[in-house]
Design an enzyme around this catalytic site. Structure first.
Site, PDB file in Angstrom:
ATOM      1  N   GLU A  10      -9.759   1.546  12.136  1.00 39.85           N
ATOM      2  CA  GLU A  10      -9.994   2.361  10.941  1.00 39.85           C
ATOM      3  C   GLU A  10     -11.423   2.892  10.860  1.00 39.85           C
ATOM      4  O   GLU A  10     -11.893   3.238   9.787  1.00 39.85           O
ATOM      5  CB  GLU A  10      -9.622   1.551   9.693  1.00 39.85           C
ATOM      6  CG  GLU A  10      -8.126   1.307   9.677  1.00 39.85           C
ATOM      7  CD  GLU A  10      -7.619   0.592   8.435  1.00 39.85           C
ATOM      8  OE1 GLU A  10      -6.499   0.908   8.002  1.00 39.85           O
ATOM      9  OE2 GLU A  10      -8.346  -0.277   7.919  1.00 39.85           O
ATOM     10  N   LYS A  11     -12.083   2.977  12.023  1.00 42.23           N
ATOM     11  CA  LYS A  11     -13.482   3.420  11.979  1.00 42.23           C
ATOM     12  C   LYS A  11     -13.620   4.883  11.578  1.00 42.23           C
ATOM     13  O   LYS A  11     -14.679   5.299  11.122  1.00 42.23           O
ATOM     14  CB  LYS A  11     -14.187   3.147  13.309  1.00 42.23           C
ATOM     15  CG  LYS A  11     -13.552   3.795  14.517  1.00 42.23           C
ATOM     16  CD  LYS A  11     -14.291   3.376  15.783  1.00 42.23           C
ATOM     17  CE  LYS A  11     -13.579   3.855  17.030  1.00 42.23           C
ATOM     18  NZ  LYS A  11     -12.229   3.262  17.169  1.00 42.23           N
ATOM     19  N   PHE A  12     -12.558   5.676  11.740  1.00 45.47           N
ATOM     20  CA  PHE A  12     -12.642   7.070  11.316  1.00 45.47           C
ATOM     21  C   PHE A  12     -12.069   7.293   9.916  1.00 45.47           C
ATOM     22  O   PHE A  12     -11.900   8.423   9.480  1.00 45.47           O
ATOM     23  CB  PHE A  12     -11.955   7.982  12.333  1.00 45.47           C
ATOM     24  CG  PHE A  12     -12.722   8.089  13.624  1.00 45.47           C
ATOM     25  CD1 PHE A  12     -14.028   8.590  13.636  1.00 45.47           C
ATOM     26  CD2 PHE A  12     -12.173   7.659  14.822  1.00 45.47           C
ATOM     27  CE1 PHE A  12     -14.745   8.678  14.821  1.00 45.47           C
ATOM     28  CE2 PHE A  12     -12.880   7.743  16.009  1.00 45.47           C
ATOM     29  CZ  PHE A  12     -14.178   8.251  16.013  1.00 45.47           C
ATOM     30  N   ASN A  17      -1.212  -8.054   1.104  1.00 52.70           N
ATOM     31  CA  ASN A  17      -1.598  -6.645   1.066  1.00 52.70           C
ATOM     32  C   ASN A  17      -0.409  -5.781   1.445  1.00 52.70           C
ATOM     33  O   ASN A  17       0.211  -6.003   2.485  1.00 52.70           O
ATOM     34  CB  ASN A  17      -2.743  -6.375   2.062  1.00 52.70           C
ATOM     35  CG  ASN A  17      -3.322  -4.988   1.898  1.00 52.70           C
ATOM     36  OD1 ASN A  17      -3.877  -4.668   0.851  1.00 52.70           O
ATOM     37  ND2 ASN A  17      -3.185  -4.150   2.908  1.00 52.70           N
ATOM     38  N   GLU A  18      -0.088  -4.823   0.608  1.00 50.77           N
ATOM     39  CA  GLU A  18       0.961  -3.842   0.925  1.00 50.77           C
ATOM     40  C   GLU A  18       2.156  -4.503   1.626  1.00 50.77           C
ATOM     41  O   GLU A  18       2.476  -4.188   2.782  1.00 50.77           O
ATOM     42  CB  GLU A  18       0.406  -2.705   1.774  1.00 50.77           C
ATOM     43  CG  GLU A  18      -0.591  -1.854   1.022  1.00 50.77           C
ATOM     44  CD  GLU A  18      -0.955  -0.560   1.746  1.00 50.77           C
ATOM     45  OE1 GLU A  18      -0.745  -0.471   2.961  1.00 50.77           O
ATOM     46  OE2 GLU A  18      -1.457   0.363   1.080  1.00 50.77           O
ATOM     47  N   ARG A  25      -1.891  -5.866  12.900  1.00 51.54           N
ATOM     48  CA  ARG A  25      -1.897  -6.653  11.673  1.00 51.54           C
ATOM     49  C   ARG A  25      -0.468  -6.817  11.163  1.00 51.54           C
ATOM     50  O   ARG A  25       0.444  -6.182  11.681  1.00 51.54           O
ATOM     51  CB  ARG A  25      -2.786  -6.009  10.599  1.00 51.54           C
ATOM     52  CG  ARG A  25      -2.287  -4.667  10.087  1.00 51.54           C
ATOM     53  CD  ARG A  25      -3.149  -4.192   8.916  1.00 51.54           C
ATOM     54  NE  ARG A  25      -2.743  -2.858   8.500  1.00 51.54           N
ATOM     55  CZ  ARG A  25      -3.377  -2.143   7.568  1.00 51.54           C
ATOM     56  NH1 ARG A  25      -4.445  -2.629   6.962  1.00 51.54           N
ATOM     57  NH2 ARG A  25      -2.954  -0.943   7.245  1.00 51.54           N
ATOM     58  N   TRP A  49      -4.929   8.040   9.872  1.00 51.68           N
ATOM     59  CA  TRP A  49      -3.595   7.766  10.418  1.00 51.68           C
ATOM     60  C   TRP A  49      -2.662   8.973  10.424  1.00 51.68           C
ATOM     61  O   TRP A  49      -1.491   8.825  10.736  1.00 51.68           O
ATOM     62  CB  TRP A  49      -2.958   6.587   9.696  1.00 51.68           C
ATOM     63  CG  TRP A  49      -3.142   6.548   8.207  1.00 51.68           C
ATOM     64  CD1 TRP A  49      -4.063   5.802   7.526  1.00 51.68           C
ATOM     65  CD2 TRP A  49      -2.399   7.262   7.212  1.00 51.68           C
ATOM     66  NE1 TRP A  49      -3.949   6.006   6.173  1.00 51.68           N
ATOM     67  CE2 TRP A  49      -2.935   6.900   5.957  1.00 51.68           C
ATOM     68  CE3 TRP A  49      -1.348   8.177   7.250  1.00 51.68           C
ATOM     69  CZ2 TRP A  49      -2.457   7.421   4.750  1.00 51.68           C
ATOM     70  CZ3 TRP A  49      -0.867   8.697   6.059  1.00 51.68           C
ATOM     71  CH2 TRP A  49      -1.422   8.309   4.832  1.00 51.68           C
ATOM     72  N   GLU A  56      -6.235   1.389  -4.112  1.00 58.73           N
ATOM     73  CA  GLU A  56      -6.787   2.036  -2.920  1.00 58.73           C
ATOM     74  C   GLU A  56      -6.541   3.527  -2.964  1.00 58.73           C
ATOM     75  O   GLU A  56      -5.462   3.980  -3.332  1.00 58.73           O
ATOM     76  CB  GLU A  56      -6.085   1.533  -1.647  1.00 58.73           C
ATOM     77  CG  GLU A  56      -6.386   0.139  -1.224  1.00 58.73           C
ATOM     78  CD  GLU A  56      -5.688  -0.164   0.103  1.00 58.73           C
ATOM     79  OE1 GLU A  56      -5.356   0.773   0.859  1.00 58.73           O
ATOM     80  OE2 GLU A  56      -5.454  -1.346   0.376  1.00 58.73           O
TER      81      GLU A  56
HETATM   82  C1  GLA Z   1      -3.570   0.753   3.502  1.00 62.43           C
HETATM   83  C2  GLA Z   1      -4.142  -0.644   3.672  1.00 62.43           C
HETATM   84  C3  GLA Z   1      -5.614  -0.650   3.923  1.00 62.43           C
HETATM   85  C4  GLA Z   1      -5.996   0.443   4.876  1.00 62.43           C
HETATM   86  C5  GLA Z   1      -5.538   1.762   4.337  1.00 62.43           C
HETATM   87  C6  GLA Z   1      -5.932   2.927   5.217  1.00 62.43           C
HETATM   88  O1  GLA Z   1      -3.585   1.201   2.236  1.00 62.43           O
HETATM   89  O2  GLA Z   1      -3.867  -1.463   2.569  1.00 62.43           O
HETATM   90  O3  GLA Z   1      -5.955  -1.911   4.445  1.00 62.43           O
HETATM   91  O4  GLA Z   1      -5.417   0.198   6.124  1.00 62.43           O
HETATM   92  O5  GLA Z   1      -4.140   1.749   4.279  1.00 62.43           O
HETATM   93  O6  GLA Z   1      -5.494   4.148   4.670  1.00 62.43           O
END
Ligand code: GLA
Length: 681
Positions: free
Chosen positions: A347-349, A142-143, A104, A307, A299
């Site tokens: 991110e399934k876990f 996003n971020e 991504r 991660w 979030e």
């Molecule tokens: C970030 C992203 C999310 C996700 C989380 C996982 O904060 O914005 O999309 O990937 O990390 O911790």
């Protein structure tokens, strides 16, 4: 009212699941869903062909259930076709590697193709949903910069040159600022300038700093580009993008005013006993970025992430504790990544509000209990209220960038040095605002300046003026060493010969003397005796009380902690020792160990006439006041008694108490809900 909910990615699920989602969201007191953050490929499967039917259905379902939507602009992860048609839009790393599709955030911030396609998508989205009755806010991208904060592609380099030409006007001015007389680095024209790529040895420090500034600018331009579209087509709907705390790659001071409200993503490590204090600072930063206005936790994870090397779960109660920490420090909403745990993908876990195992799980019960609790608190005076602070810490991303460069006196963990001061204040229950250099300081009784290595003369003058006007100013080592071009101040550090700050402190720094790798501590003797780490300075004191001196090391005998009472406007001194309420400028030429820092801070807080809710330095706990409620939070996974403002209360593991001004419990700390949730009760 508090917002409660999380990222909702319905595009990962069959439509049959959506009704179930909405039903369970209601059961969990969800008020808000952040929809479609990574849905570009679903929204625009081919260039220019948009599919909105699924999103229409999702938004209408949510709206029907009374759930509001923070709609993402979905530009954070462009689809495969963009990479295929415009490979030049893919970012290039410093080593020349082009980053590919399949993860991504694979876009160069300066890519014209990315910008053009992102704008078209946002225009379509804003036109279609800009007046949707469910819309609570816009979530841009996003971020920003999370994975790709810079790119070394041709378009980026061209944009860097243009940015430099705007900044400096002439190449001579750039040569002056960058100090290119050194190592034969001078440029004849802006065309000769490149990104700071892999090089034989040290790159030009100002070029590196400007590259960071430019990277920040390029991403902020993207935010502005999208925001302009949504405010045009969706007037009156607030706009945000999610920050990442003290994220090192972006200068959030330059972003903050552009957001209608601040939002933040946080992932404290459940295994790290120091994480609660570190994240308390992050909450305070978010409140400060919004000039004290309420902010939104966009979030967090209800339990583990995916991660880290080993992804430890949040034990019962920890999720609630961190959520209430946000509320206690000014948040008006608690959201998660994400609503339903992904069945596939990287991110399934990663834990979610609704785990793989379904709603009959401890994580979901904890989420439900927190949703209920926030709904109850929504009726009181907390939402919208502010968190008063009497102490400010100066925080500066450019100093972070400069201190992080090579070829400096010693590698310095600026964030860590700042946190050492922050934690000492936290141990006394004292709330902190963060301020940028040059910000007004008159609202504060005490201002702490850790390692402000880079500062403009007027920013240093403002610190001196604050002390002269009656504030308690405490300045840490590595402050006022370089100007904003990263040129050393001449005639003694802290702003150069006879600067206002040198005069206020009554000293100058002749030589920086970091401690080495062998002798890592230094002993201080005098009135404030104790142990310190990291640093020594050769201080040259002209006119200050010496409260401690180095007893060993290269700078043995030099002043380590000093205080100079300000003369104020009348030109009178209040004499040695000082008097409460009178200004003073303190200098600390090292990093005192916590015990000594506590002692020093005691004196500073007394002189600043600031009350300390914890009468004694208290670790593993925090307290704040907001909306007439005193929060007391236990960071530890054990029960304990805490005495706050003279009152002793019993707190369960990770417990949170909310007391009225009179000391009554205004909201039950729900000590059993977490345990009950864990037990499946
Ligand atoms: C970030 C992203 C999310 C996700 C989380 C996982 O904060 O914005 O999309 O990937 O990390 O911790």
């Amino acid at each position: 009212m508090f917002s409660f909910g999380g990222d909702y990615n319905p595009e990962q699920w069959a439509p049959e699941v959506w009704d179930d989602d909405v039903r369970l969201m209601r059961g969990a007191h969800v008020t808000t869903a952040t929809v479609g953050v990574f849905s570009w490929a679903k929204l625009e499967p081919e260039p220019g062909r948009f599919e909105f039917g699924w999103l229409d259905a999702v938004l209408d379902k949510l709206h029907g259930a009374g759930i509001r939507v923070i709609l993402a602009t979905a530009t954070a992860s462009p689809p495969a076709w963009l990479a295929k048609q415009h490979p030049e839009s893919l970012p290039i790393a410093a080593d020349g590697t082009r980053l590919g599709f399949g993860s991504r955030q694979q876009y160069s911030p300066s890519s014209a193709a990315y910008r053009e396609h992102a704008q078209r998508l946002v225009r379509e989205l804003a036109a279609r949903y800009g007046a949707h009755p469910a819309l609570q806010a816009w979530h841009i991208n996003n971020e920003y910069g999370c994975h790709v904060a810079e790119s070394f592609d041709d378009e980026s380099v061209a944009a860097f040159r243009t940015w430099l030409a705007d900044r400096y006007g002439t190449i001579d001015e750039l040569n002056r600022a960058w100090g290119t007389a050194f190592w034969s680095q001078s440029y004849g024209s802006f065309d000769e300038i490149d990104a700071p790529r892999a090089a034989p040895t040290y790159l030009n420090p100002t070029q590196l700093l400007d590259w960071r500034r430019f990277g920040n600018h390029a991403l902020l331009e993207l935010f502005r580009m999208e925001k302009a579209i949504v405010t045009e087509l969706s007037p009156g709907v607030p706009v945000t993008t999610n920050f990442m705390g003290f994220f090192p790659m972006l200068d959030y001071w330059t972003w903050a005013a552009e957001l209608d409200f601040i939002s933040d993503d946080t992932y404290p490590d459940p295994e790290d006993p120091d994480a609660p204090s570190q994240f308390a600072a992050e909450r305070d930063l978010m409140r400060s970025l919004g000039s004290g206005r309420p902010w939104l936790l966009m979030e967090q994870s209800p339990s583990a992430v995916n991660w880290r090397e080993r992804n430890v779960v949040k034990p019962a109660g920890l999720n609630r504790m961190y959520s209430m920490q946000c509320v206690a420090r000014g948040a008006d909403g608690i959201l998660y990544f994400q609503w339903r745990q992904a069945a596939a993908g990287a991110e399934k876990f990663h834990a979610a509000m609704l785990p793989h195992a379904g709603p009959d799980t401890r994580v979901h019960r904890e989420v439900q209990a927190l949703g209920a609790e926030l709904a109850e608190l929504s009726t009181g005076a907390l939402p919208g209220s502010r968190v008063p602070a009497e102490v400010a810490i100066v925080w500066d991303w450019e100093s972070l960038w400069a201190l992080g460069q090579s070829a400096v006196p010693a590698a310095t963990d600026y964030h860590g040095v700042m946190l050492a001061w922050y934690r000492a204040l936290l141990r006394r229950g004292v709330v902190v605002d963060f301020v940028r250099p040059g910000a007004p300081l008159d609202a504060y009784g005490l201002v702490v300046v850790p390692a402000l290595q880079v500062a403009a003369p007027d920013e240093l003058d403002a610190l001196a003026a604050y002390a002269e006007a009656g504030g308690q100013l405490v300045v840490g080592y590595q402050t006022g060493v370089l100007d904003r071009d990263l040129h050393a101040y001449l005639g003694g550090y802290l702003g150069g010969e006879n600067s206002a700050l040198q005069r206020s402190l009554g000293l100058r720094i002749d030589e920086l003397a970091p401690l080495g790798q062998r002798a890592t501590t230094t002993t201080l003797v005098g009135e404030l005796a104790g142990t310190a780490t990291q640093w020594q300075d050769f201080t040259r004191v002209d006119d200050a009380e010496v409260l401690a001196r180095f007893d060993d090391g290269a700078a043995a005998g030099a002043a380590a902690i000093t205080r100079r009472a300000s003369r104020g406007a009348e030109g009178t001194s209040d004499g040695a020792g000082g008097a409460p309420g009178r200004g003073a400028a303190w200098y600390v030429a090292t990093l005192p160990e916590p015990e000594l820092l506590d002692e020093l801070l005691d004196r500073l807080l007394i002189d600043a006439e600031i009350d300390t809710p914890f009468a004694e330095p208290t670790t593993g706990a925090e307290t704040t006041e907001r909306g007439g409620v005193r929060f007391v939070i236990n960071h530890l996974n054990t029960s304990r008694e805490l005495t706050v403002a003279g009152q002793t209360i019993e707190l369960p593991p990770f417990g949170v108490a909310m007391l009225s001004a009179g000391g009554d419990v205004v909201h039950d700390s729900a000590p059993d809900s977490a345990a009950a949730a864990a037990a499946g009760a």
